[in-house]
Design a protein around this motif. Structure first.
Motif, mmCIF file in Angstrom:
data_model
loop_
_atom_site.group_PDB
_atom_site.id
_atom_site.type_symbol
_atom_site.label_atom_id
_atom_site.label_comp_id
_atom_site.label_asym_id
_atom_site.label_seq_id
_atom_site.Cartn_x
_atom_site.Cartn_y
_atom_site.Cartn_z
ATOM 1 N N LEU A 51 -5.574 -4.397 -31.124
ATOM 2 C CA LEU A 51 -6.874 -3.959 -32.351
ATOM 3 C C LEU A 51 -8.068 -4.203 -31.402
ATOM 4 N N PRO A 52 -9.162 -3.440 -31.815
ATOM 5 C CA PRO A 52 -10.835 -3.265 -31.338
ATOM 6 C C PRO A 52 -11.369 -4.352 -31.984
ATOM 7 N N GLY A 105 -5.199 8.047 -50.010
ATOM 8 C CA GLY A 105 -5.636 9.261 -49.684
ATOM 9 C C GLY A 105 -7.097 9.972 -48.674
ATOM 10 N N ASP A 106 -6.603 9.398 -47.750
ATOM 11 C CA ASP A 106 -7.964 9.701 -46.720
ATOM 12 C C ASP A 106 -6.370 8.795 -45.258
ATOM 13 N N GLU A 107 -6.855 9.473 -43.647
ATOM 14 C CA GLU A 107 -6.810 9.945 -43.072
ATOM 15 C C GLU A 107 -6.786 8.286 -41.984
ATOM 16 N N ILE A 108 -5.978 7.794 -41.926
ATOM 17 C CA ILE A 108 -6.760 6.432 -41.362
ATOM 18 C C ILE A 108 -7.610 6.076 -39.980
ATOM 19 N N PRO A 109 -8.359 5.190 -40.044
ATOM 20 C CA PRO A 109 -9.910 4.686 -38.746
ATOM 21 C C PRO A 109 -9.818 5.416 -38.073
ATOM 22 N N GLY A 110 -10.799 6.564 -37.825
ATOM 23 C CA GLY A 110 -10.525 6.277 -35.758
ATOM 24 C C GLY A 110 -9.756 5.581 -34.726
ATOM 25 N N PRO A 111 -10.584 3.847 -35.082
ATOM 26 C CA PRO A 111 -10.665 2.657 -34.309
ATOM 27 C C PRO A 111 -8.400 2.830 -34.425
ATOM 28 N N LEU A 112 -8.508 3.282 -35.015
ATOM 29 C CA LEU A 112 -6.929 2.615 -35.088
ATOM 30 C C LEU A 112 -5.560 3.706 -35.048
ATOM 31 N N TYR A 113 -6.205 4.462 -34.382
ATOM 32 C CA TYR A 113 -5.257 5.802 -33.734
ATOM 33 C C TYR A 113 -4.319 5.531 -32.906
ATOM 34 N N THR A 114 -4.574 4.400 -32.111
ATOM 35 C CA THR A 114 -3.808 4.253 -30.454
ATOM 36 C C THR A 114 -2.423 3.652 -31.164
ATOM 37 N N ALA A 115 -3.624 2.549 -32.293
ATOM 38 C CA ALA A 115 -2.274 1.343 -32.709
ATOM 39 C C ALA A 115 -0.880 2.127 -33.972
ATOM 40 N N MET A 127 -11.834 -5.172 -35.768
ATOM 41 C CA MET A 127 -10.724 -3.835 -36.212
ATOM 42 C C MET A 127 -10.095 -5.301 -37.186
ATOM 43 N N ARG A 128 -10.592 -6.490 -36.900
ATOM 44 C CA ARG A 128 -9.478 -7.983 -36.341
ATOM 45 C C ARG A 128 -10.112 -8.325 -37.869
ATOM 46 N N PHE A 129 -9.201 -8.534 -38.810
ATOM 47 C CA PHE A 129 -10.007 -8.820 -40.234
ATOM 48 C C PHE A 129 -8.990 -10.076 -40.594
ATOM 49 N N ASP A 130 -9.471 -11.089 -41.186
ATOM 50 C CA ASP A 130 -8.527 -12.149 -42.112
ATOM 51 C C ASP A 130 -8.176 -12.061 -43.347
ATOM 52 N N GLU A 131 -7.914 -12.859 -44.093
ATOM 53 C CA GLU A 131 -7.341 -12.225 -45.670
ATOM 54 C C GLU A 131 -8.238 -12.044 -46.163
ATOM 55 N N ASN A 132 -8.993 -12.181 -46.104
ATOM 56 C CA ASN A 132 -10.679 -12.793 -47.594
ATOM 57 C C ASN A 132 -11.223 -10.763 -46.745
ATOM 58 N N GLY A 133 -11.183 -10.308 -45.961
ATOM 59 C CA GLY A 133 -11.608 -9.047 -45.326
ATOM 60 C C GLY A 133 -13.211 -9.564 -43.955
ATOM 61 N N LYS A 134 -12.862 -10.736 -43.866
ATOM 62 C CA LYS A 134 -13.699 -10.877 -42.721
ATOM 63 C C LYS A 134 -13.498 -10.367 -41.642
ATOM 64 N N VAL A 135 -14.183 -10.118 -40.667
ATOM 65 C CA VAL A 135 -13.930 -9.560 -39.007
ATOM 66 C C VAL A 135 -13.630 -11.300 -38.400
ATOM 67 N N ILE A 136 -12.722 -11.362 -37.573
ATOM 68 C CA ILE A 136 -12.427 -12.205 -37.162
ATOM 69 C C ILE A 136 -13.616 -12.576 -35.380
ATOM 70 N N SER A 137 -14.107 -13.601 -35.276
ATOM 71 C CA SER A 137 -14.549 -13.697 -34.246
ATOM 72 C C SER A 137 -14.594 -14.442 -33.347
ATOM 73 N N ASN A 155 3.340 -6.685 -39.020
ATOM 74 C CA ASN A 155 2.259 -6.717 -38.199
ATOM 75 C C ASN A 155 0.939 -7.140 -38.470
ATOM 76 N N GLU A 156 0.653 -8.398 -38.610
ATOM 77 C CA GLU A 156 -0.572 -8.720 -40.252
ATOM 78 C C GLU A 156 -1.942 -8.106 -39.785
ATOM 79 N N LEU A 157 -2.544 -8.275 -38.076
ATOM 80 C CA LEU A 157 -3.844 -7.275 -38.052
ATOM 81 C C LEU A 157 -3.620 -6.052 -38.285
ATOM 82 N N LEU A 158 -2.395 -5.401 -38.312
ATOM 83 C CA LEU A 158 -2.298 -3.820 -38.278
ATOM 84 C C LEU A 158 -2.972 -3.863 -39.201
ATOM 85 N N ALA A 159 -1.752 -4.874 -40.886
ATOM 86 C CA ALA A 159 -1.688 -4.594 -42.159
ATOM 87 C C ALA A 159 -3.107 -4.799 -42.761
#
Length: 383
Positions: free
Chosen positions: A369-370, A335-345, A373-383, A321-325
């Protein structure tokens, strides 16, 4: 800038190795005139004693140069003997000159540790012909010490000479049946004794002078604390830069250890989320445990491919899954738990994988996804 920074500071620091080497390159090394005088006089005495058996033959050869038969003309013989006398003096002087030259070189090596040839020492220095600089040198502490040394040396040598003559004067002039050759022999003995005493005095003076020369040389090369710091910066770099490099090295080592530990943990993962190959995130979750799934490893590019290969070999389920990855990669930490906004997905994905692993026929979930939490390949939020 370094010179200005060191103005007004006292030279309290010993010279560094670099400063000593630079001084040696400039021909500035510790040297003792008194040690040269002692060593050359000692070698000269040894040569004199060693050549004593040859003196009669040398005198005979020398006297032959003043014998003129007159058979081939007196002037011709004079010219011939004059040339022969020059050769005689030259080669006999070489016998003394070569050992003395060697001992001079060895003496300087003993003072400075090696033979030092400096072309800069031969360079023209205008301050050497400056009258003001010359007057300043004449009335310097160094000139005063040199004068005191000279006065002390002359006083000691004259004093020891008087003591020797006073101790031997009776043997010179009051011995019964004194004749010319006997007197000359005794004078030779007194002369030899006088030279030996002179050597002892010069040896004591040389020890003092060597100590003083090394002390003075070290004092001339002393550095201020600022000069030591500036030299350290030039040779080893700024302390701030070195500290930054050390921090970067420690960070790189730490990351390498973390990456190795993460790769070793991939076979224990519950699932690997990919997009499908550029990003890979290994998750672990045990049903019934408290807390959210944990990120074991993640990477992009070649590292993502490595995670996928390790997961395949270990039988770990791979979910694409492209967006979730991307969201897990850019928003999560190893080493950390997944971010809270991604719990449901993530919960939907893990539930799907759990049922899939139990051989149930289920359709892949729709991962939502919220917006943030939608990023492109460069880590920028997709508007």
């Amino acid at each position: 800038m370094a010179e200005g920074a060191s103005e007004g500071q006292e030279k309290t620091e010993d010279p560094t190795q670099k400063r000593l080497e630079k001084a040696k390159e400039d021909g500035q090394v510790a040297s003792s005139k008194e040690l040269f005088v002692f060593s050359t006089l000692l070698v000269g005495l040894l040569l004199y004693i060693g050549l004593m058996p040859l003196m009669p033959s040398l005198l005979q050869e020398w006297s032959s140069l003043f014998s003129f038969a007159g058979q081939k003309g007196v002037m011709d013989e004079i010219y011939r003997n004059l040339g022969a006398s020059f050769q005689f003096m030259f080669w006999k002087s070489v016998i003394f000159a070569i050992p003395l030259l060697i001992i001079v070189i060895l003496t300087q090596m003993g003072m400075s540790g090696a033979i030092n040839w400096s072309s800069s020492a031969l360079a023209f220095k205008p301050n050497r012909i400056n009258p003001l600089s010359g007057i300043k040198r004449m009335f310097s502490v160094k000139a005063l010490v040199e004068m005191l040394k000279a006065i002390g040396k002359v006083t000691l040598l004259i004093g020891t000479a008087l003591l020797v003559f006073m101790a031997t004067i009776d043997a010179l002039f009051t011995t019964p049946s004194t004749h010319l050759m006997g007197g000359l022999s005794r004078m030779g003995d007194v002369f030899l004794l006088l030279i030996i005493v002179f050597l002892l005095v010069l040896a004591a003076i040389s020890v003092f002078d060597v100590i003083w020369s090394h002390y003075q040389h070290n004092e001339q090369l002393r550095m201020t604390l600022q000069e030591v710091k500036d030299e350290s910066k030039q040779t080893e770099g700024s302390p701030e830069v070195k500290a930054k490099i050390r921090r970067m090295q420690m960070t790189a080592v730490s990351r390498a250890k973390e990456r190795k530990a993460a790769m070793e943990a991939v076979p224990t993962a519950t699932a690997i989320i990919t997009n499908p190959t550029h990003f890979a995130v290994a998750l672990k979750y045990e049903v019934g445990t408290e807390g959210a799934p944990m990120i074991l490893a993640m990477g992009r590019g070649n590292q993502a491919q490595e995670i996928i290969e390790i997961g395949k070999d270990a039988g770990v389920t791979i979910f694409r899954n492209e967006l979730l990855a991307r969201a897990l990669y850019f928003a999560g930490q190893i080493g950390d738990e997944i971010p809270g906004p991604l719990y449901t997905a993530v919960a939907a994905v893990l539930a799907f994988i759990y049922r899939l692993n139990n051989d149930e026929q289920v359709d892949p979930p729709d991962v939502d996804l919220p917006e943030d939490m939608r990023f492109d390949e460069n880590g920028k939020v997709i508007s």
